[in-house]
Structure formats: structure tokens, C-alpha cells
Design a protein around this motif. Structure first.
Motif, short mmCIF file in Angstrom:
data_model
loop_
_atom_site.label_atom_id
_atom_site.label_comp_id
_atom_site.label_asym_id
_atom_site.label_seq_id
_atom_site.Cartn_x
_atom_site.Cartn_y
_atom_site.Cartn_z
N ILE A 107 0.72 -1.18 0.09
CA ILE A 107 0.15 -0.10 0.07
C ILE A 107 0.88 1.40 0.15
CG2 ILE A 107 -1.77 1.23 1.50
CD1 ILE A 107 -2.78 -1.32 -0.03
N SER A 108 0.82 2.20 -0.85
CA SER A 108 1.56 3.38 -0.91
C SER A 108 0.67 4.40 -0.32
CB SER A 108 1.82 3.69 -2.57
OG SER A 108 0.43 4.10 -3.12
N ARG A 109 1.22 5.47 -0.15
CA ARG A 109 0.69 6.79 0.28
C ARG A 109 -0.51 7.23 -0.44
NH1 ARG A 109 3.19 12.63 2.02
NH2 ARG A 109 1.39 13.51 2.75
N ASN A 110 -0.30 7.10 -1.52
CA ASN A 110 -1.52 7.37 -2.30
C ASN A 110 -3.02 6.41 -2.19
OD1 ASN A 110 -0.55 9.92 -3.18
ND2 ASN A 110 0.22 8.90 -5.22
N GLU A 111 -2.47 5.08 -2.13
CA GLU A 111 -3.43 3.97 -2.11
C GLU A 111 -4.09 4.25 -0.49
OE1 GLU A 111 -1.41 0.72 -5.01
OE2 GLU A 111 -0.88 0.98 -3.05
N LEU A 112 -3.13 4.39 0.28
CA LEU A 112 -3.53 4.84 1.69
C LEU A 112 -4.61 5.99 1.80
CD1 LEU A 112 -3.83 3.74 4.51
CD2 LEU A 112 -1.48 5.00 4.83
N ARG A 113 -4.32 6.92 0.99
CA ARG A 113 -5.02 8.07 1.09
C ARG A 113 -6.35 7.93 0.36
NH1 ARG A 113 -2.29 11.87 -2.16
NH2 ARG A 113 -3.85 11.19 -3.84
N GLU A 114 -6.74 7.14 -0.40
CA GLU A 114 -7.88 6.73 -1.04
C GLU A 114 -8.62 6.11 -0.03
OE1 GLU A 114 -9.41 7.98 -3.76
OE2 GLU A 114 -7.39 9.42 -3.85
N ALA A 115 -8.05 5.03 0.62
CA ALA A 115 -8.82 4.20 1.33
C ALA A 115 -9.18 5.09 2.68
CB ALA A 115 -7.48 3.29 2.24
N LEU A 116 -8.32 6.09 2.98
CA LEU A 116 -8.95 6.93 4.29
C LEU A 116 -9.84 7.76 3.55
CD1 LEU A 116 -5.53 7.70 6.06
CD2 LEU A 116 -7.41 6.14 6.66
N ARG A 117 -9.97 8.04 2.56
CA ARG A 117 -11.12 8.97 2.03
C ARG A 117 -12.22 8.20 2.03
NH1 ARG A 117 -8.12 12.10 -3.13
NH2 ARG A 117 -7.32 13.61 -1.84
N HIS A 118 -12.24 7.02 1.49
CA HIS A 118 -13.44 6.09 1.35
C HIS A 118 -13.88 5.87 2.86
CE1 HIS A 118 -15.40 2.29 1.09
NE2 HIS A 118 -15.90 2.92 -0.12
N ARG A 119 -13.12 5.50 3.71
CA ARG A 119 -13.42 5.41 5.15
C ARG A 119 -14.17 6.47 5.90
NH1 ARG A 119 -14.84 0.30 7.41
NH2 ARG A 119 -14.64 0.41 9.55
N LEU A 120 -13.61 7.68 5.72
CA LEU A 120 -13.83 8.77 6.46
C LEU A 120 -14.81 9.51 5.66
CD1 LEU A 120 -10.32 9.71 7.82
CD2 LEU A 120 -12.13 8.46 8.78
N ARG A 121 -15.37 9.04 4.72
CA ARG A 121 -16.12 9.57 3.76
C ARG A 121 -15.91 11.05 3.28
NH1 ARG A 121 -18.18 4.97 4.31
NH2 ARG A 121 -19.94 4.54 5.51
#
Length: 94
Positions: free
Chosen positions: A33-47
Motif C-alpha cells: 500500500i502506497s501513500r496515495n493508495e492509503l489516502r484513497e482508503a482513508l477518503r473512502h473510510r472517512l467519507r
């Protein structure tokens, strides 16, 4: 509502649920998981929540113990600790 068999943000997750949820965001399929992929995951999780770029950078710095710039399977538990403490996620590791 669960997404692809993963509990919603209001539900507890197991470690396996967390890994399955995170794997959805491995865009290049390299198993890390890269920083960009993690950012997308957090955007999704945190709406789309505030400061996802900052939070993803902070999460990566705390969880990436070998300083590779990526999170691999051996570092997922470090990310779990961050998610529980700093993001308020409920993840049972046993």
C-alpha cells in the motif's frame, strides 16, 4: 451497509476484514500500500473527511518501519495500531 463483505465504519472489524478492506485500494496490485493508495482508503473510510492527505502521510510514517515508502503485510499491524488510536477504528486482532 457492508461493502464487499467488509463491515461498515460503525461496525467492528477483524484483522482479516481490515486486510481485505485495505487490499481493495492496492491499485497497482503489487501487494503493498502506497501513500496515495492509503489516502484513497482513508477518503473512502472517512467519507471524504478532512485532512486525509495529512492523515495518510502520518499513518505511513508511523506504520512503515523499514522506511520503504510502502506498507507490506509485515507492517499491517502497525497500521492497525494507528487506525485504532488515531482514527477511532475498531479492529480486533484476535
Amino acid at each position: 451497509m457492508a461493502i464487499r463483505g467488509v463491515p461498515s465504519s460503525r461496525e467492528d472489524m477483524t484483522l482479516e476484514d481490515f486486510k481485505a478492506w485495505l487490499k481493495q485500494f492496492d491499485a497497482d496490485g503489487d501487494g503493498r500500500i502506497s501513500r496515495n493508495e492509503l489516502r484513497e482508503a482513508l477518503r473512502h473510510r472517512l467519507r471524504g473527511g478532512w485532512f486525509t492527505t495529512w492523515r495518510s502521510g502520518r499513518a505511513l510514517r508511523q506504520a512503515d518501519k523499514n522506511n520503504s515508502g510502502f506498507l507490506d503485510d509485515s507492517e499491517i499491524e502497525n497500521l492497525v495500531a494507528f487506525a485504532q488510536k488515531d482514527l477511532g477504528m475498531k479492529i480486533s486482532v484476535w
